[in-house]
Design a protein around this motif. Structure first.
Motif, PDB file in Angstrom:
ATOM      1  N   LYS A 340     -12.942  -0.795  14.061  1.00 11.39           N
ATOM      2  CA  LYS A 340     -13.174   0.218  13.177  1.00 11.39           C
ATOM      3  C   LYS A 340     -11.759   0.482  12.491  1.00 11.39           C
ATOM      4  O   LYS A 340     -10.824   0.300  13.399  1.00 11.39           O
ATOM      5  CB  LYS A 340     -13.430   1.577  14.145  1.00 11.39           C
ATOM      6  CG  LYS A 340     -13.525   2.890  13.163  1.00 11.39           C
ATOM      7  CD  LYS A 340     -13.929   3.959  13.852  1.00 11.39           C
ATOM      8  CE  LYS A 340     -13.905   5.313  13.146  1.00 11.39           C
ATOM      9  NZ  LYS A 340     -12.892   6.311  13.344  1.00 11.39           N
ATOM     10  N   VAL A 341     -11.697   0.576  11.382  1.00 15.54           N
ATOM     11  CA  VAL A 341     -10.455   0.468  10.602  1.00 15.54           C
ATOM     12  C   VAL A 341     -10.032   1.944  10.192  1.00 15.54           C
ATOM     13  O   VAL A 341     -10.850   2.577   9.409  1.00 15.54           O
ATOM     14  CB  VAL A 341     -10.175  -0.378   9.440  1.00 15.54           C
ATOM     15  CG1 VAL A 341      -9.000  -0.346   8.545  1.00 15.54           C
ATOM     16  CG2 VAL A 341     -10.816  -1.810   9.689  1.00 15.54           C
ATOM     17  N   THR A 342      -8.880   2.584  10.662  1.00  6.13           N
ATOM     18  CA  THR A 342      -8.239   3.814  10.053  1.00  6.13           C
ATOM     19  C   THR A 342      -7.030   3.612   9.305  1.00  6.13           C
ATOM     20  O   THR A 342      -6.120   2.895   9.869  1.00  6.13           O
ATOM     21  CB  THR A 342      -8.034   4.663  11.351  1.00  6.13           C
ATOM     22  OG1 THR A 342      -9.245   4.477  12.247  1.00  6.13           O
ATOM     23  CG2 THR A 342      -8.191   6.278  10.867  1.00  6.13           C
ATOM     24  N   VAL A 343      -6.890   4.483   8.264  1.00  7.00           N
ATOM     25  CA  VAL A 343      -5.510   4.316   7.423  1.00  7.00           C
ATOM     26  C   VAL A 343      -4.909   5.615   7.200  1.00  7.00           C
ATOM     27  O   VAL A 343      -5.820   6.489   7.063  1.00  7.00           O
ATOM     28  CB  VAL A 343      -6.113   3.762   5.894  1.00  7.00           C
ATOM     29  CG1 VAL A 343      -4.999   3.451   4.834  1.00  7.00           C
ATOM     30  CG2 VAL A 343      -6.962   2.298   6.261  1.00  7.00           C
ATOM     31  N   SER A 344      -3.874   5.682   7.326  1.00 11.26           N
ATOM     32  CA  SER A 344      -2.999   6.831   7.083  1.00 11.26           C
ATOM     33  C   SER A 344      -2.740   7.072   5.738  1.00 11.26           C
ATOM     34  O   SER A 344      -3.390   6.690   4.974  1.00 11.26           O
ATOM     35  CB  SER A 344      -1.692   6.608   7.767  1.00 11.26           C
ATOM     36  OG  SER A 344      -0.822   5.725   6.933  1.00 11.26           O
ATOM     37  N   SER A 345      -2.712   8.792   5.786  1.00 12.91           N
ATOM     38  CA  SER A 345      -2.982   9.401   4.468  1.00 12.91           C
ATOM     39  C   SER A 345      -2.232   8.768   3.175  1.00 12.91           C
ATOM     40  O   SER A 345      -2.635   8.482   2.132  1.00 12.91           O
ATOM     41  CB  SER A 345      -2.611  10.773   4.629  1.00 12.91           C
ATOM     42  OG  SER A 345      -1.220  10.803   4.972  1.00 12.91           O
ATOM     43  N   GLY A 346      -1.073   8.157   3.723  1.00 12.68           N
ATOM     44  CA  GLY A 346      -0.272   7.451   2.587  1.00 12.68           C
ATOM     45  C   GLY A 346      -0.617   6.190   1.917  1.00 12.68           C
ATOM     46  O   GLY A 346      -0.136   5.631   1.070  1.00 12.68           O
ATOM     47  N   LEU A 347      -1.645   5.515   2.731  1.00 14.00           N
ATOM     48  CA  LEU A 347      -2.056   4.058   2.243  1.00 14.00           C
ATOM     49  C   LEU A 347      -3.649   4.351   1.832  1.00 14.00           C
ATOM     50  O   LEU A 347      -4.083   3.087   1.392  1.00 14.00           O
ATOM     51  CB  LEU A 347      -2.094   3.307   3.584  1.00 14.00           C
ATOM     52  CG  LEU A 347      -0.487   2.713   3.866  1.00 14.00           C
ATOM     53  CD1 LEU A 347      -0.799   1.747   5.273  1.00 14.00           C
ATOM     54  CD2 LEU A 347       0.229   2.521   2.961  1.00 14.00           C
ATOM     55  N   LYS A 348      -4.146   5.524   2.199  1.00 16.27           N
ATOM     56  CA  LYS A 348      -5.446   5.368   1.553  1.00 16.27           C
ATOM     57  C   LYS A 348      -5.870   5.100   0.070  1.00 16.27           C
ATOM     58  O   LYS A 348      -6.845   4.310   0.178  1.00 16.27           O
ATOM     59  CB  LYS A 348      -5.958   6.984   1.846  1.00 16.27           C
ATOM     60  CG  LYS A 348      -6.406   7.220   2.989  1.00 16.27           C
ATOM     61  CD  LYS A 348      -7.764   8.209   3.318  1.00 16.27           C
ATOM     62  CE  LYS A 348      -8.143   8.235   4.534  1.00 16.27           C
ATOM     63  NZ  LYS A 348      -7.433   8.993   5.654  1.00 16.27           N
ATOM     64  N   ASP A 349      -4.972   5.244  -0.602  1.00 19.76           N
ATOM     65  CA  ASP A 349      -5.336   4.854  -2.110  1.00 19.76           C
ATOM     66  C   ASP A 349      -5.067   3.377  -2.438  1.00 19.76           C
ATOM     67  O   ASP A 349      -5.234   2.886  -3.597  1.00 19.76           O
ATOM     68  CB  ASP A 349      -4.572   5.913  -2.970  1.00 19.76           C
ATOM     69  CG  ASP A 349      -4.919   7.212  -3.121  1.00 19.76           C
ATOM     70  OD1 ASP A 349      -6.144   7.428  -2.517  1.00 19.76           O
ATOM     71  OD2 ASP A 349      -4.301   8.033  -3.383  1.00 19.76           O
ATOM     72  N   ILE A 350      -4.254   2.787  -1.733  1.00 22.73           N
ATOM     73  CA  ILE A 350      -3.971   1.308  -1.823  1.00 22.73           C
ATOM     74  C   ILE A 350      -4.431   0.324  -1.065  1.00 22.73           C
ATOM     75  O   ILE A 350      -4.615  -0.844  -1.504  1.00 22.73           O
ATOM     76  CB  ILE A 350      -2.212   1.100  -2.043  1.00 22.73           C
ATOM     77  CG1 ILE A 350      -1.823   1.420  -0.564  1.00 22.73           C
ATOM     78  CG2 ILE A 350      -1.852   2.005  -3.114  1.00 22.73           C
ATOM     79  CD1 ILE A 350      -0.340   0.847  -0.502  1.00 22.73           C
ATOM     80  N   PHE A 351      -4.866   0.713   0.088  1.00 22.60           N
ATOM     81  CA  PHE A 351      -5.514  -0.204   1.067  1.00 22.60           C
ATOM     82  C   PHE A 351      -6.790  -0.697   0.630  1.00 22.60           C
ATOM     83  O   PHE A 351      -7.639  -0.114   0.044  1.00 22.60           O
ATOM     84  CB  PHE A 351      -5.871   0.362   2.381  1.00 22.60           C
ATOM     85  CG  PHE A 351      -6.487  -0.444   3.634  1.00 22.60           C
ATOM     86  CD1 PHE A 351      -5.656  -1.552   3.972  1.00 22.60           C
ATOM     87  CD2 PHE A 351      -7.715  -0.296   3.527  1.00 22.60           C
ATOM     88  CE1 PHE A 351      -6.342  -2.322   4.793  1.00 22.60           C
ATOM     89  CE2 PHE A 351      -8.542  -1.257   4.739  1.00 22.60           C
ATOM     90  CZ  PHE A 351      -7.505  -2.102   5.381  1.00 22.60           C
ATOM     91  N   GLU A 352      -6.805  -2.301   0.497  1.00 21.43           N
ATOM     92  CA  GLU A 352      -8.088  -2.877  -0.064  1.00 21.43           C
ATOM     93  C   GLU A 352      -8.724  -3.625   1.149  1.00 21.43           C
ATOM     94  O   GLU A 352      -8.401  -4.676   1.505  1.00 21.43           O
ATOM     95  CB  GLU A 352      -7.748  -3.756  -1.186  1.00 21.43           C
ATOM     96  CG  GLU A 352      -6.585  -3.325  -2.320  1.00 21.43           C
ATOM     97  CD  GLU A 352      -6.134  -4.391  -3.119  1.00 21.43           C
ATOM     98  OE1 GLU A 352      -6.571  -5.750  -2.902  1.00 21.43           O
ATOM     99  OE2 GLU A 352      -5.459  -4.046  -3.983  1.00 21.43           O
ATOM    100  N   PRO A 353      -9.992  -2.900   1.506  1.00 22.63           N
ATOM    101  CA  PRO A 353     -10.726  -3.728   2.514  1.00 22.63           C
ATOM    102  C   PRO A 353     -11.189  -4.834   2.088  1.00 22.63           C
ATOM    103  O   PRO A 353     -11.695  -4.934   1.044  1.00 22.63           O
ATOM    104  CB  PRO A 353     -11.840  -2.785   3.001  1.00 22.63           C
ATOM    105  CG  PRO A 353     -11.680  -1.455   2.106  1.00 22.63           C
ATOM    106  CD  PRO A 353     -10.594  -1.716   1.120  1.00 22.63           C
ATOM    107  N   VAL A 354     -11.292  -5.740   3.000  1.00 24.65           N
ATOM    108  CA  VAL A 354     -11.912  -7.225   2.665  1.00 24.65           C
ATOM    109  C   VAL A 354     -13.412  -7.107   3.264  1.00 24.65           C
ATOM    110  O   VAL A 354     -13.326  -6.767   4.469  1.00 24.65           O
ATOM    111  CB  VAL A 354     -11.069  -8.236   3.067  1.00 24.65           C
ATOM    112  CG1 VAL A 354     -12.002  -9.594   3.037  1.00 24.65           C
ATOM    113  CG2 VAL A 354      -9.796  -8.519   2.512  1.00 24.65           C
ATOM    114  N   ARG A 355     -14.452  -7.332   2.461  1.00 24.69           N
ATOM    115  CA  ARG A 355     -15.913  -7.371   2.868  1.00 24.69           C
ATOM    116  C   ARG A 355     -16.281  -5.677   2.970  1.00 24.69           C
ATOM    117  O   ARG A 355     -15.595  -4.891   3.292  1.00 24.69           O
ATOM    118  CB  ARG A 355     -15.806  -8.010   4.332  1.00 24.69           C
ATOM    119  CG  ARG A 355     -16.386  -9.516   3.962  1.00 24.69           C
ATOM    120  CD  ARG A 355     -16.441 -10.094   5.334  1.00 24.69           C
ATOM    121  NE  ARG A 355     -15.297 -10.314   6.147  1.00 24.69           N
ATOM    122  CZ  ARG A 355     -15.356 -10.540   7.503  1.00 24.69           C
ATOM    123  NH1 ARG A 355     -16.597 -10.847   8.111  1.00 24.69           N
ATOM    124  NH2 ARG A 355     -14.454 -10.959   8.123  1.00 24.69           N
TER     125      ARG A 355
END
Ligand code: FAD
Ligand code: MG
Length: 355
Positions: A340-355
């Motif tokens: 399970k991948v969790t991303v902090s608020s400041g990265l939500k818009d830029i994190f690019e999940p693969v698959r």
């Protein structure tokens, strides 16, 4: 009203448009050729270096128009990192850390101002994380055989015996006199979870002083960036898949002078009795922490990101993310053992999940 003028204009347009078309096409082609050639030159000006340091491969990519200057800058950065390693490694004879550990229970040891800086930061992160990050975890690491010893699962009684020696509050750091004292034999410190980050910061500082504007320095998962990629686009940092070696689970496009540090259970581990045991220990239990499989921290410095990646790894997803969200300028990607991948608020818009 102005029909005649309009017609004139239309006539004029239709008479010159092929010329415009040809000129426009030529400009576009020239621009494309210039762009391609600039791209080619930009990549030709990328210089790659690699060295083994701190028990891991350190790779450096930097941009410079001049090969000789690039080599000088790269060499200076690696020399600086080798100097810091010799100061802070606990396995190098006569390093500051080795001398402090050797004199445990005997007397204070004078160390360099840099060692004071890193140890002070380590004690601050220990405090901040409620002891999840603890530089006095060294006796337990030795028992388990991390990083370079004979690896085995200890008996519970062996762990119990050592737990009282693991407590960052025991470390007596006197900043005025520049001394460190470990008040009982058997206590020892290990800066493996913070000094690699500090060293990346030092390497980047040397590159920056040499005039390097674009660089990517990676010390076994502790990444420090200078600026953007040479073409102005962000660096793309792949976050390793904890269960599929060589694959990435996501990408972070990042630029600016910033650090991205990952701690995981999948790089340094051994297997015994069908179970895997890794090198990030929960100082309160003496066993590998199993709440997370991977933690990536983005922070202004690699030292900060390094300490926090280990701290958050031990704290687990809930308390770890709470700590991250409390710290200005700090972001995180957390991956649980169930992926399970969790991303902090400041990265939500830029994190690019693969698959
Ligand atoms: P991180 O999560 O950043 O750190 C984990 C490491 O921190 C563990 O390996 C352990 O050392 C320590 N640790 C574990 N649990 C905790 C905790 N709860 N709190 C605080 N610390 C903890 N490795 C070698 O094999 N050979 C070497 O010669 C060698 N020399 C080194 C010299 C220096 C100066 C440094 C900084 C490291 C050296 N290492 C060496 C260690 C090796 O590179 C480590 O694996 C690395 O530092 C761990 O970093 P990481 O990013 O994998 O994990
Ligand atoms: Mg760390």
């Amino acid at each position: 009203m102005p029909a005649p003028n309009s017609r004139d204009t239309t006539l004029k347009k239709s008479s010159v448009s092929p010329l415009f078309f040809i000129l426009g096409s030529i400009i576009v082609i020239i621009a494309a050729l210039l762009y391609i050639s600039w791209q080619g030159t930009a990549s030709a000006r990328l210089h790659d270096f690699a060295h083994m340091l701190m028990g891991t491969e350190v790779t450096l990519r930097l941009h410079s128009d001049n090969r000789r200057e690039a080599e000088q800058a790269g060499q200076a950065a690696f020399e600086e990192m080798a100097r810091v390693e010799a100061l802070l490694s606990r396995t190098v004879d006569d390093s500051d850390v080795e001398r402090v550990n050797r004199r445990a229970g005997s007397g204070p040891v004078t160390v360099s101002p840099e060692t004071v800086t890193v140890l002070r930061a380590a004690l601050e992160y220990a405090q901040l994380s409620g002891g999840a990050f603890d530089p006095t975890v060294a006796p337990l690491l030795d028992l388990w055989g991390f990083p370079g010893g004979d690896k085995r699962v200890p008996e519970p009684a062996e762990i119990e015996t050592l737990l009282p020696l693991v407590d960052f509050n025991l470390v007596e750091l006197d900043e005025q006199s520049g001394t460190v004292f470990l008040p009982a034999a058997g206590i020892s410190i290990d800066l493996g979870a913070i000094a690699k980050g500090y060293n990346v910061d030092r390497g980047l500082a040397v590159l920056s002083a040499a005039g390097v504007k674009h660089a990517f320095l990676n010390a076994g998962g502790d990444i420090g960036l200078l600026g953007t990629r040479p073409d102005g686009s962000p660096w793309r940092i792949g976050i390793g898949h904890p269960r599929e070696p060589g694959q990435v689970i996501g990408v972070l496009p990042l630029s600016g002078d910033i650090a991205v540090v990952t701690s995981g259970d999948y790089e340094r581990f051994f297997e015994e009795g069908g179970r895997s045991y890794h090198h990030i220990l929960d100082p309160s239990t003496g066993y590998p922490s199993r709440l997370l499989a991977g933690v990536t921290i983005v922070a202004p410095t690699a030292m900060e990101a390094d300490a926090l990646s280990t701290a958050v790894f031990v704290l687990g997803p809930a308390r770890g993310m709470e700590l991250v969200e409390d710290l200005p300028g700090v972001e995180a990607v957390l991956i649980t053992p169930e992926l399970k991948v969790t991303v902090s608020s400041g990265l939500k818009d830029i994190f690019e999940p693969v698959r």
